[in-house]
Design a protein around this motif. Structure first.
Motif, PDB file in Angstrom:
ATOM      1  N   GLY A  80       0.795  -1.220   0.000  1.00  0.00           N
ATOM      2  CA  GLY A  80       0.000   0.000   0.000  1.00  0.00           C
ATOM      3  C   GLY A  80       0.825   1.267   0.000  1.00  0.00           C
ATOM      4  O   GLY A  80       0.346   2.326   0.401  1.00  0.00           O
ATOM      5  N   ARG A  81       2.053   1.197  -0.506  1.00  0.00           N
ATOM      6  CA  ARG A  81       2.976   2.334  -0.464  1.00  0.00           C
ATOM      7  C   ARG A  81       3.329   2.816  -1.875  1.00  0.00           C
ATOM      8  O   ARG A  81       3.064   2.145  -2.867  1.00  0.00           O
ATOM      9  N   TYR A  82       3.984   3.955  -1.932  1.00  0.00           N
ATOM     10  CA  TYR A  82       4.440   4.559  -3.186  1.00  0.00           C
ATOM     11  C   TYR A  82       5.945   4.756  -3.084  1.00  0.00           C
ATOM     12  O   TYR A  82       6.438   5.378  -2.133  1.00  0.00           O
ATOM     13  N   PHE A  83       6.672   4.239  -4.051  1.00  0.00           N
ATOM     14  CA  PHE A  83       8.130   4.277  -4.036  1.00  0.00           C
ATOM     15  C   PHE A  83       8.667   5.118  -5.187  1.00  0.00           C
ATOM     16  O   PHE A  83       8.052   5.217  -6.250  1.00  0.00           O
ATOM     17  N   GLU A  84       9.845   5.711  -4.976  1.00  0.00           N
ATOM     18  CA  GLU A  84      10.599   6.342  -6.062  1.00  0.00           C
ATOM     19  C   GLU A  84      12.077   6.197  -5.739  1.00  0.00           C
ATOM     20  O   GLU A  84      12.479   6.199  -4.567  1.00  0.00           O
ATOM     21  N   ASP A  85      12.880   6.016  -6.772  1.00  0.00           N
ATOM     22  CA  ASP A  85      14.333   5.848  -6.610  1.00  0.00           C
ATOM     23  C   ASP A  85      14.664   4.758  -5.597  1.00  0.00           C
ATOM     24  O   ASP A  85      15.533   4.920  -4.730  1.00  0.00           O
ATOM     25  N   CYS A  86      13.926   3.650  -5.671  1.00  0.00           N
ATOM     26  CA  CYS A  86      14.176   2.452  -4.867  1.00  0.00           C
ATOM     27  C   CYS A  86      13.981   2.651  -3.366  1.00  0.00           C
ATOM     28  O   CYS A  86      14.584   1.951  -2.543  1.00  0.00           O
ATOM     29  N   ALA A  87      13.128   3.596  -2.993  1.00  0.00           N
ATOM     30  CA  ALA A  87      12.800   3.811  -1.589  1.00  0.00           C
ATOM     31  C   ALA A  87      11.377   4.340  -1.490  1.00  0.00           C
ATOM     32  O   ALA A  87      10.866   4.962  -2.434  1.00  0.00           O
ATOM     33  N   GLU A  88      10.755   4.114  -0.347  1.00  0.00           N
ATOM     34  CA  GLU A  88       9.416   4.648  -0.160  1.00  0.00           C
ATOM     35  C   GLU A  88       9.472   6.176  -0.131  1.00  0.00           C
ATOM     36  O   GLU A  88      10.323   6.765   0.525  1.00  0.00           O
ATOM     37  N   ALA A  89       8.558   6.797  -0.860  1.00  0.00           N
ATOM     38  CA  ALA A  89       8.570   8.245  -0.986  1.00  0.00           C
ATOM     39  C   ALA A  89       7.968   8.924   0.242  1.00  0.00           C
ATOM     40  O   ALA A  89       7.011   8.433   0.838  1.00  0.00           O
ATOM     41  N   ALA A  90       8.527  10.056   0.583  1.00  0.00           N
ATOM     42  CA  ALA A  90       7.973  10.895   1.641  1.00  0.00           C
ATOM     43  C   ALA A  90       6.780  11.671   1.083  1.00  0.00           C
ATOM     44  O   ALA A  90       6.585  11.752  -0.132  1.00  0.00           O
ATOM     45  N   PRO A  91       5.973  12.264   1.951  1.00  0.00           N
ATOM     46  CA  PRO A  91       4.879  13.108   1.458  1.00  0.00           C
ATOM     47  C   PRO A  91       5.405  14.246   0.589  1.00  0.00           C
ATOM     48  O   PRO A  91       6.462  14.820   0.868  1.00  0.00           O
ATOM     49  N   ASN A  92       4.668  14.568  -0.449  1.00  0.00           N
ATOM     50  CA  ASN A  92       5.047  15.654  -1.338  1.00  0.00           C
ATOM     51  C   ASN A  92       5.033  16.995  -0.610  1.00  0.00           C
ATOM     52  O   ASN A  92       4.129  17.282   0.160  1.00  0.00           O
ATOM     53  N   GLU A  93       6.070  17.778  -0.859  1.00  0.00           N
ATOM     54  CA  GLU A  93       6.132  19.142  -0.342  1.00  0.00           C
ATOM     55  C   GLU A  93       5.629  20.086  -1.429  1.00  0.00           C
ATOM     56  O   GLU A  93       6.043  19.971  -2.589  1.00  0.00           O
ATOM     57  N   PRO A  94       4.732  21.007  -1.089  1.00  0.00           N
ATOM     58  CA  PRO A  94       4.195  21.926  -2.098  1.00  0.00           C
ATOM     59  C   PRO A  94       5.308  22.602  -2.895  1.00  0.00           C
ATOM     60  O   PRO A  94       6.322  23.034  -2.335  1.00  0.00           O
ATOM     61  N   GLY A  95       5.121  22.664  -4.204  1.00  0.00           N
ATOM     62  CA  GLY A  95       6.104  23.313  -5.055  1.00  0.00           C
ATOM     63  C   GLY A  95       7.189  22.393  -5.574  1.00  0.00           C
ATOM     64  O   GLY A  95       8.048  22.817  -6.349  1.00  0.00           O
ATOM     65  N   THR A  96       7.170  21.128  -5.147  1.00  0.00           N
ATOM     66  CA  THR A  96       8.161  20.166  -5.623  1.00  0.00           C
ATOM     67  C   THR A  96       7.480  19.097  -6.472  1.00  0.00           C
ATOM     68  O   THR A  96       6.259  18.963  -6.452  1.00  0.00           O
ATOM     69  N   ARG A  97       8.289  18.332  -7.204  1.00  0.00           N
ATOM     70  CA  ARG A  97       7.763  17.280  -8.066  1.00  0.00           C
ATOM     71  C   ARG A  97       8.196  15.898  -7.595  1.00  0.00           C
ATOM     72  O   ARG A  97       8.260  14.957  -8.375  1.00  0.00           O
ATOM     73  N   THR A  98       8.519  15.779  -6.320  1.00  0.00           N
ATOM     74  CA  THR A  98       8.875  14.487  -5.758  1.00  0.00           C
ATOM     75  C   THR A  98       7.931  14.162  -4.606  1.00  0.00           C
ATOM     76  O   THR A  98       7.179  15.022  -4.129  1.00  0.00           O
ATOM     77  N   GLY A  99       7.984  12.926  -4.152  1.00  0.00           N
ATOM     78  CA  GLY A  99       7.124  12.518  -3.052  1.00  0.00           C
ATOM     79  C   GLY A  99       5.750  12.104  -3.531  1.00  0.00           C
ATOM     80  O   GLY A  99       5.438  12.119  -4.717  1.00  0.00           O
ATOM     81  N   VAL A 100       4.913  11.748  -2.564  1.00  0.00           N
ATOM     82  CA  VAL A 100       3.580  11.239  -2.876  1.00  0.00           C
ATOM     83  C   VAL A 100       2.516  12.197  -2.358  1.00  0.00           C
ATOM     84  O   VAL A 100       2.616  12.726  -1.249  1.00  0.00           O
ATOM     85  N   ALA A 101       1.502  12.449  -3.183  1.00  0.00           N
ATOM     86  CA  ALA A 101       0.408  13.336  -2.804  1.00  0.00           C
ATOM     87  C   ALA A 101      -0.529  12.640  -1.830  1.00  0.00           C
ATOM     88  O   ALA A 101      -0.780  11.437  -1.940  1.00  0.00           O
ATOM     89  N   ALA A 102      -1.061  13.399  -0.902  1.00  0.00           N
ATOM     90  CA  ALA A 102      -2.001  12.843   0.066  1.00  0.00           C
ATOM     91  C   ALA A 102      -3.219  12.243  -0.632  1.00  0.00           C
ATOM     92  O   ALA A 102      -3.756  11.218  -0.199  1.00  0.00           O
ATOM     93  N   HIS A 103      -3.648  12.856  -1.745  1.00  0.00           N
ATOM     94  CA  HIS A 103      -4.841  12.343  -2.417  1.00  0.00           C
ATOM     95  C   HIS A 103      -4.626  10.961  -3.017  1.00  0.00           C
ATOM     96  O   HIS A 103      -5.585  10.241  -3.284  1.00  0.00           O
ATOM     97  N   ALA A 104      -3.363  10.574  -3.231  1.00  0.00           N
ATOM     98  CA  ALA A 104      -3.077   9.259  -3.811  1.00  0.00           C
ATOM     99  C   ALA A 104      -3.062   8.148  -2.767  1.00  0.00           C
ATOM    100  O   ALA A 104      -3.127   6.968  -3.125  1.00  0.00           O
ATOM    101  N   LEU A 105      -2.965   8.515  -1.507  1.00  0.00           N
ATOM    102  CA  LEU A 105      -2.963   7.521  -0.430  1.00  0.00           C
ATOM    103  C   LEU A 105      -4.234   7.577   0.408  1.00  0.00           C
ATOM    104  O   LEU A 105      -4.351   6.889   1.415  1.00  0.00           O
TER     105      LEU A 105
END
Length: 312
Positions: free
Chosen positions: A270-295
């Motif tokens: 039930g997780r979202y990964f990027e670059d071979c690790a679980e992604a942290a929550p997305n920080e506004p203004g960035t294009r990395t991490g996972v959006a709250a709406h996706a979880l």
């Protein structure tokens, strides 16, 4: 994910599928990779086959599929199976499911379409949502009994950082009333890929099935066939990167292979990964991490119910 430690591994954005799979024996395990005849699908299939798995690539283009199978056989010494599958065609999905017998240990939902012009299936479904989500949803549900039989199956859903652009618009999923935007449609479908992993974990976790989603990275593949060079440059600039930072297909496949085969993520779901690790929550203004709406578990349950009704 709330209140828990993010799953990390020794691997990074530079790691390749070969790095991730090294030392892992998949003998006796059976895997399906959709869209396995191009891009990171090829490298995902190659890595799994090289580790001993019995791999089936499910493809629309059988000629490209057979060419890929030959290339992988030459490279790994292992034959792989090529089977036709059109994710926008319910009869094609049903035929694939009916032909599959026995356990399925790994299902990699890799096929996809990105930022395409507005198109609809015969049912009137918007094609990006139909391909990227509904088709894979129907496939996973159809193969559910086979995943259960594997006793520890893994579902891997290839999402994208584009999920940050849009949640699922439950009032107009198929752009019947709102103006069509190819990137919003793509983002919605990629959010749906993550929500599928969230709800499959809830519904099927007790049956030994894990499901995770991932962002493979920026890779030059046939996925960008609907996007011109100027648009690609604009997207990269918005993401704070350039063509020089693009991953190779082998690097792009690494996170898929990690989630499909590595003991490092055993039991993680039930997780979202990027670059071979679980992604942290997305920080506004960035294009990395996972959006709250996706979880969001409520959105995940709602999407599952919508998908069941749509395919009924």
């Amino acid at each position: 994910m709330t209140g828990s430690t993010l799953t990390s591994t020794p691997f990074t954005a530079e790691s390749t599928a070969a790095d991730v799979i090294e030392g892992i024996d998949l003998t006796g395990r059976r895997a399906v990779v959709t869209g396995g005849a191009s891009g990171i699908g090829v490298e995902t299939a190659r890595a799994l086959a090289g580790a001993g798995a019995d791999v089936t690539i499910a493809v629309r283009d059988m000629t490209a599929g057979e060419r890929t199978a030959l290339d992988i056989a030459v490279d790994t010494g292992r034959e792989i199976t090529v089977t036709p599958l059109d994710l926008t065609d319910r009869s094609s999905i049903s035929a694939f499911v009916a032909a599959w017998s026995g356990p399925l240990h790994i299902l990699v939902d890799n096929a996809g379409v990105m930022a395409s012009p507005l198109a609809r299936t015969p049912e009137g479904w918007e094609v990006q949502f139909a391909t990227n989500h509904l088709g894979h949803f129907a496939l996973a549900c159809g193969l559910h009994r086979n995943l259960v039989a594997a006793d520890g199956a893994r579902i891997v859903s290839v999402s994208s950082s584009a999920h940050l652009r849009a949640g699922v618009d439950f009032d107009d999923v198929h752009f019947e009333r709102r103006e069509y935007d190819p990137w919003v449609a793509y983002g919605q479908s990629k959010t749906a890929d993550v929500l599928l992993a969230v709800e499959a974990t809830k519904r099927w976790g007790g049956e030994g099935i894990t499901a995770n989603a991932l962002m493979p990275g920026v890779i030059r593949t046939n996925l960008q066939r609907h996007v011109d060079e100027a648009e690609l440059d604009r997207i990269l600039a918005a993401a704070g990167s350039s063509a020089a930072s693009w991953k190779t297909p082998q690097q792009g496949a690494a996170t898929s292979v990690l989630l499909a085969a590595s003991p490092l993520v055993e039991g993680v779901s039930g997780r979202y990964f990027e670059d071979c690790a679980e992604a942290a929550p997305n920080e506004p203004g960035t294009r990395t991490g996972v959006a709250a709406h996706a979880l969001d578990p409520e959105a995940a349950a709602r999407l599952w119910d919508l998908s069941v009704r749509t395919l009924a």
